[in-house]
Design an enzyme around this catalytic site. Structure first.
Site, PDB file in Angstrom:
ATOM      1  N   LYS A 116       0.589  -1.574   0.428  1.00 48.71           N
ATOM      2  CA  LYS A 116      -0.285  -0.324  -0.175  1.00 48.71           C
ATOM      3  C   LYS A 116       0.641   1.320   0.165  1.00 48.71           C
ATOM      4  O   LYS A 116       0.342   1.998  -0.522  1.00 48.71           O
ATOM      5  CB  LYS A 116      -1.171  -0.316   0.885  1.00 48.71           C
ATOM      6  CG  LYS A 116      -1.880  -1.367   1.266  1.00 48.71           C
ATOM      7  CD  LYS A 116      -2.656  -1.234   0.332  1.00 48.71           C
ATOM      8  CE  LYS A 116      -4.010  -2.544  -0.012  1.00 48.71           C
ATOM      9  NZ  LYS A 116      -3.974  -2.452  -1.539  1.00 48.71           N
ATOM     10  N   GLY A 163      -7.358  -2.152   3.415  1.00 55.89           N
ATOM     11  CA  GLY A 163      -8.794  -2.469   3.683  1.00 55.89           C
ATOM     12  C   GLY A 163      -9.264  -2.093   5.625  1.00 55.89           C
ATOM     13  O   GLY A 163     -10.362  -2.465   5.558  1.00 55.89           O
ATOM     14  N   GLY A 164      -8.471  -1.029   5.640  1.00 59.49           N
ATOM     15  CA  GLY A 164      -8.448  -0.670   6.829  1.00 59.49           C
ATOM     16  C   GLY A 164      -7.683  -1.795   8.018  1.00 59.49           C
ATOM     17  O   GLY A 164      -8.189  -0.959   9.245  1.00 59.49           O
ATOM     18  N   GLU A 199      -0.457   8.037   7.074  1.00 66.19           N
ATOM     19  CA  GLU A 199      -0.914   9.342   6.475  1.00 66.19           C
ATOM     20  C   GLU A 199      -1.362  10.546   6.939  1.00 66.19           C
ATOM     21  O   GLU A 199      -1.828  10.237   8.222  1.00 66.19           O
ATOM     22  CB  GLU A 199      -2.165   8.474   5.692  1.00 66.19           C
ATOM     23  CG  GLU A 199      -1.981   8.063   4.073  1.00 66.19           C
ATOM     24  CD  GLU A 199      -2.726   7.376   3.711  1.00 66.19           C
ATOM     25  OE1 GLU A 199      -4.076   7.622   3.902  1.00 66.19           O
ATOM     26  OE2 GLU A 199      -2.742   6.618   2.881  1.00 66.19           O
ATOM     27  N   HIS A 207     -15.786   7.547   1.216  1.00 68.45           N
ATOM     28  CA  HIS A 207     -15.115   6.123   0.437  1.00 68.45           C
ATOM     29  C   HIS A 207     -15.024   6.264  -0.855  1.00 68.45           C
ATOM     30  O   HIS A 207     -17.346   6.443  -1.544  1.00 68.45           O
ATOM     31  CB  HIS A 207     -15.198   4.932   1.058  1.00 68.45           C
ATOM     32  CG  HIS A 207     -14.265   3.877  -0.030  1.00 68.45           C
ATOM     33  ND1 HIS A 207     -13.342   3.641   0.757  1.00 68.45           N
ATOM     34  CD2 HIS A 207     -15.020   3.631  -0.900  1.00 68.45           C
ATOM     35  CE1 HIS A 207     -13.101   2.569   0.172  1.00 68.45           C
ATOM     36  NE2 HIS A 207     -13.610   2.383  -1.285  1.00 68.45           N
ATOM     37  N   LYS A 236     -18.008  -2.533   3.281  1.00 68.84           N
ATOM     38  CA  LYS A 236     -18.578  -2.254   3.227  1.00 68.84           C
ATOM     39  C   LYS A 236     -20.808  -2.766   2.978  1.00 68.84           C
ATOM     40  O   LYS A 236     -20.655  -3.571   3.375  1.00 68.84           O
ATOM     41  CB  LYS A 236     -18.842  -1.607   1.607  1.00 68.84           C
ATOM     42  CG  LYS A 236     -17.310  -1.481   1.426  1.00 68.84           C
ATOM     43  CD  LYS A 236     -16.923  -1.867  -0.172  1.00 68.84           C
ATOM     44  CE  LYS A 236     -15.432  -0.678  -0.116  1.00 68.84           C
ATOM     45  NZ  LYS A 236     -14.781  -1.465  -1.581  1.00 68.84           N
ATOM     46  N   GLU A 287      -6.031   3.461  -1.411  1.00 64.09           N
ATOM     47  CA  GLU A 287      -5.206   2.215  -2.603  1.00 64.09           C
ATOM     48  C   GLU A 287      -5.780   1.923  -4.112  1.00 64.09           C
ATOM     49  O   GLU A 287      -7.338   2.526  -4.066  1.00 64.09           O
ATOM     50  CB  GLU A 287      -5.418   1.034  -1.585  1.00 64.09           C
ATOM     51  CG  GLU A 287      -6.585   1.040  -0.744  1.00 64.09           C
ATOM     52  CD  GLU A 287      -6.456  -0.389   0.415  1.00 64.09           C
ATOM     53  OE1 GLU A 287      -6.644  -1.589   0.138  1.00 64.09           O
ATOM     54  OE2 GLU A 287      -6.666   0.270   1.423  1.00 64.09           O
ATOM     55  N   ARG A 291      -8.645  -6.495  -8.531  1.00 69.74           N
ATOM     56  CA  ARG A 291      -9.949  -7.831  -8.571  1.00 69.74           C
ATOM     57  C   ARG A 291     -11.245  -7.414  -9.184  1.00 69.74           C
ATOM     58  O   ARG A 291     -11.532  -6.374  -9.095  1.00 69.74           O
ATOM     59  CB  ARG A 291      -9.972  -8.493  -7.472  1.00 69.74           C
ATOM     60  CG  ARG A 291     -10.171  -7.957  -6.186  1.00 69.74           C
ATOM     61  CD  ARG A 291     -10.613  -8.033  -4.450  1.00 69.74           C
ATOM     62  NE  ARG A 291     -11.633  -7.201  -3.684  1.00 69.74           N
ATOM     63  CZ  ARG A 291     -10.525  -6.656  -3.399  1.00 69.74           C
ATOM     64  NH1 ARG A 291      -9.705  -6.397  -2.596  1.00 69.74           N
ATOM     65  NH2 ARG A 291     -11.567  -5.702  -2.451  1.00 69.74           N
TER      66      ARG A 291
HETATM   67  C1  MV4 Z   1      -8.431   6.728   6.231  1.00 72.82           C
HETATM   68  C2  MV4 Z   1      -9.215   6.838   6.910  1.00 72.82           C
HETATM   69  C3  MV4 Z   1      -8.932   8.723   7.527  1.00 72.82           C
HETATM   70  N1  MV4 Z   1      -7.525   8.769   7.165  1.00 72.82           N
HETATM   71  N2  MV4 Z   1      -6.916   7.619   5.680  1.00 72.82           N
HETATM   72  C4  MV4 Z   1      -8.705   2.748   4.891  1.00 72.82           C
HETATM   73  C5  MV4 Z   1      -9.706   1.644   4.314  1.00 72.82           C
HETATM   74  C6  MV4 Z   1     -10.365   1.585   4.654  1.00 72.82           C
HETATM   75  N3  MV4 Z   1     -11.629   0.332   4.835  1.00 72.82           N
HETATM   76  C7  MV4 Z   1     -10.110   2.285   6.146  1.00 72.82           C
HETATM   77  N4  MV4 Z   1      -9.733   3.536   5.806  1.00 72.82           N
HETATM   78  C8  MV4 Z   1      -9.602   4.290   6.239  1.00 72.82           C
HETATM   79  N5  MV4 Z   1      -7.963   5.273   5.950  1.00 72.82           N
HETATM   80  C9  MV4 Z   1      -6.921   8.005   6.422  1.00 72.82           C
HETATM   81  N6  MV4 Z   1      -5.821   9.402   6.398  1.00 72.82           N
HETATM   82  C10 MV4 Z   1     -10.743   6.528   7.839  1.00 72.82           C
HETATM   83  C11 MV4 Z   1     -10.646   4.968   7.025  1.00 72.82           C
HETATM   84  C12 MV4 Z   1     -11.741   4.860   7.570  1.00 72.82           C
HETATM   85  C13 MV4 Z   1     -12.788   4.128   6.523  1.00 72.82           C
HETATM   86  C14 MV4 Z   1     -12.807   4.804   5.029  1.00 72.82           C
HETATM   87  C15 MV4 Z   1     -13.798   4.408   4.072  1.00 72.82           C
HETATM   88  C16 MV4 Z   1     -15.330   4.447   4.900  1.00 72.82           C
HETATM   89  C17 MV4 Z   1     -14.981   3.747   5.786  1.00 72.82           C
HETATM   90  C18 MV4 Z   1     -13.743   3.942   6.939  1.00 72.82           C
HETATM   91  C19 MV4 Z   1     -14.651   3.561   8.334  1.00 72.82           C
HETATM   92  C20 MV4 Z   1     -12.761   3.827   9.260  1.00 72.82           C
HETATM   93  C21 MV4 Z   1     -12.037   4.073   9.410  1.00 72.82           C
END
Ligand code: MV4
Length: 459
Positions: A116, A163-164, A199, A207, A236, A287, A291
């Site tokens: 990533k 994927g978090g 980050e 998202h 999701k 990211e 797929r």
């Molecule tokens: C983040 C973020 C806030 N700031 N990155 C990345 C993967 C995704 N599944 C969650 N991610 C996040 N990355 C930065 N720099 C907050 C999240 C995040 C999130 C993002 C989209 C949809 C739901 C989320 C739930 C928690 C955290």
């Protein structure tokens, strides 16, 4: 075109690929674990091979068994679906060296996007906007320096993650020593690599992701965006296209950037470029997924294109049809993921489906592999059906989704259907007013923390 394809997956996506193969006149080989001998993907494939015990490490992740199954049945290509081996560059390499076409991008691109931090650096270098961030952190001192440069709060992410999973927020320098070490240990345990990076942290982003498809002749197009902000624990739950936050100008501008960058990389087959949107509606690269995704049907419904058939055609060397260069989004589509989970606690629920009515009618699509009296085994992902509704606009799609949810009977196991009904009636959802915190109001914080990790095996 291929004569025969092996599908290295189970559940609704295995059936979805079988549908595409049947329509293309291609014979299919299913693989299945001992827990799936009565599954529909086994029944509807032309041939089926048992590849091992229920546990995924011994079956759906067992590269040797899957390659053997392809060789025994004389398959020419493998479709990996999503999850399992779909983003494993080693698997894609083993396919190629066994003279099997892997239906997806090249192993090198899968490997690049799987890291990533590297993916982020590469996409930023090629011109996609990214959040301020660091490279892989080598020491506490470097971490402090980088966090100061980026500005607090920062988020720690695993380079091998995605994927978090394994993310943590750092709000002040004194938190760095503990959180950095914890995050590195977690990354090592979860992904086999302790590499983490920073980050800039966005507190309530949305998202939004762009769907792309590229052929082996250097042609690549985007198919608009999907809004996937409604998530819980990085899973999701509701996806839609188009996003209420993306106007035509933004779609064309960002879509063109995505196409330019991925054309430079030589990206082939289906892919998704994920962005975070901040409160000023700026998009930042997050990211890339190499797929076909769970939520691809919403794009299929607004474009009228069959993404899975196109994946297969591209893998067979065909060019993208000219219509794909003049894509128009028509109406609005929403997907609700029907998971076999308790709607309050999100605890996965295995069991036998005793009663089933699947909704239909205008604008309704259900992708599923469940049937009356089938057993939902405990070993795999809890997704049992995807309900996708299309309407001439967002309001019609929501109203259609409400009545389809009402007409969806699924007895014997608990599902997220009641939660989806609440979301479809939520005034903020209906107004398009939500961010990543949206679902927090539907589950008490204390409860959420107690929930054991779901079997996230197939995503
Ligand atoms: C983040 C973020 C806030 N700031 N990155 C990345 C993967 C995704 N599944 C969650 N991610 C996040 N990355 C930065 N720099 C907050 C999240 C995040 C999130 C993002 C989209 C949809 C739901 C989320 C739930 C928690 C955290």
């Amino acid at each position: 075109m291929f004569r025969k394809i092996l599908i290295a997956n189970r559940g609704e996506i295995a059936l979805r690929v079988i549908c595409a193969c049947k329509e293309l006149g291609i014979r299919t080989v299913a693989v299945y674990s001992e827990a799936d001998s009565a599954a529909l993907h086994v029944r509807f494939a032309d041939e089926a091979i048992c590849i091992g015990p229920p546990r995924i490490a011994e079956s759906y992740l067992n590269i040797a068994s899957i390659i053997s199954a392809a060789e025994i049945t004389d398959a020419e290509a493998i479709h990996p679906g999503y999850g399992f081996l779909s983003e494993n560059p080693r698997f894609a390499e083993v396919c190629e060296s066994s003279k099997l076409t892997f239906i997806g991008p090249s192993p090198d691109v899968i490997r690049l996007m799987g890291d990533k931090d590297q993916a982020r650096a590469k996409m930023a270098e090629l011109g996609l906007p990214a959040l301020p961030g660091s490279g892989v952190l080598r020491s506490e001192e470097e971490a402090e320096e980088e966090a100061r440069r980026i500005g607090y709060p920062v988020i720690v992410k695993a380079a091998a993650g995605g994927g978090g999973r394994g993310m943590r927020i750092i709000r002040s320098p004194k938190e760095i020593p503990f959180i950095l070490r914890t995050a590195q240990a977690e990354a090592e345990a979860a992904f086999g690599s302790p590499a983490v990076y920073f980050e800039k942290y966005l507190s309530s982003p949305r998202h939004i992701e762009f769907q792309v498809m590229g052929d082996s002749n250097g042609k690549l197009v985007h198919l608009g965006e999907r809004e996937c902000t409604i998530q819980r624990r990085h899973q999701k739950l509701v996806e839609e296209s188009p996003s209420t936050q993306i106007d035509d100008e933004t779609r064309e501008r960002v879509g063109a950037q995505v196409v330019e960058v991925l054309t430079k990389i030589g990206y082939t087959n289906a892919g998704t470029v994920e962005f975070l949107m901040d409160e000023d509606r700026e998009l930042y690269f997050l990211e890339m997924n190499t797929r076909i995704q769970v939520e691809h049907p919403v794009t299929e419904m607004v474009t009228g294109f069959d993404l899975v058939k196109q994946q297969i055609r591209i893998a067979a060397g065909e060019r993208l049809p000219a219509e794909w260069e003049r894509v128009r989004l028509t109406g609005h589509a929403i997907e609700c993921r029907i998971c076999a989970e308790d709607p309050e606690t999100f605890i996965p629920c295995a069991g036998t489906i005793t009663g089933l009515n699947v909704p239909g009618g205008p604008g309704v699509r259900v992708d599923r592999a469940i049937y009356t009296e089938c057993v939902v085994p405990p070993y795999y992902d809890s997704l049992v059906a995807k309900l996708i509704c299309h309407g001439c606009d967002r309001s019609e799609a929501i109203h259609r989704m409400r009545r389809a949810l009402e007409m969806f009977i699924l007895e014997g196991i608990s599902t997220l259907i009641p939660l989806h009904e609440r979301i479809m009636h939520d005034p903020d959802f209906r107004a398009g007013r939500f961010n990543t915190g949206f679902l927090d109001r539907y589950a008490p914080a204390g409860l959420k923390a107690e929930v054991p990790a779901a079997s996230a095996a197939s995503r």
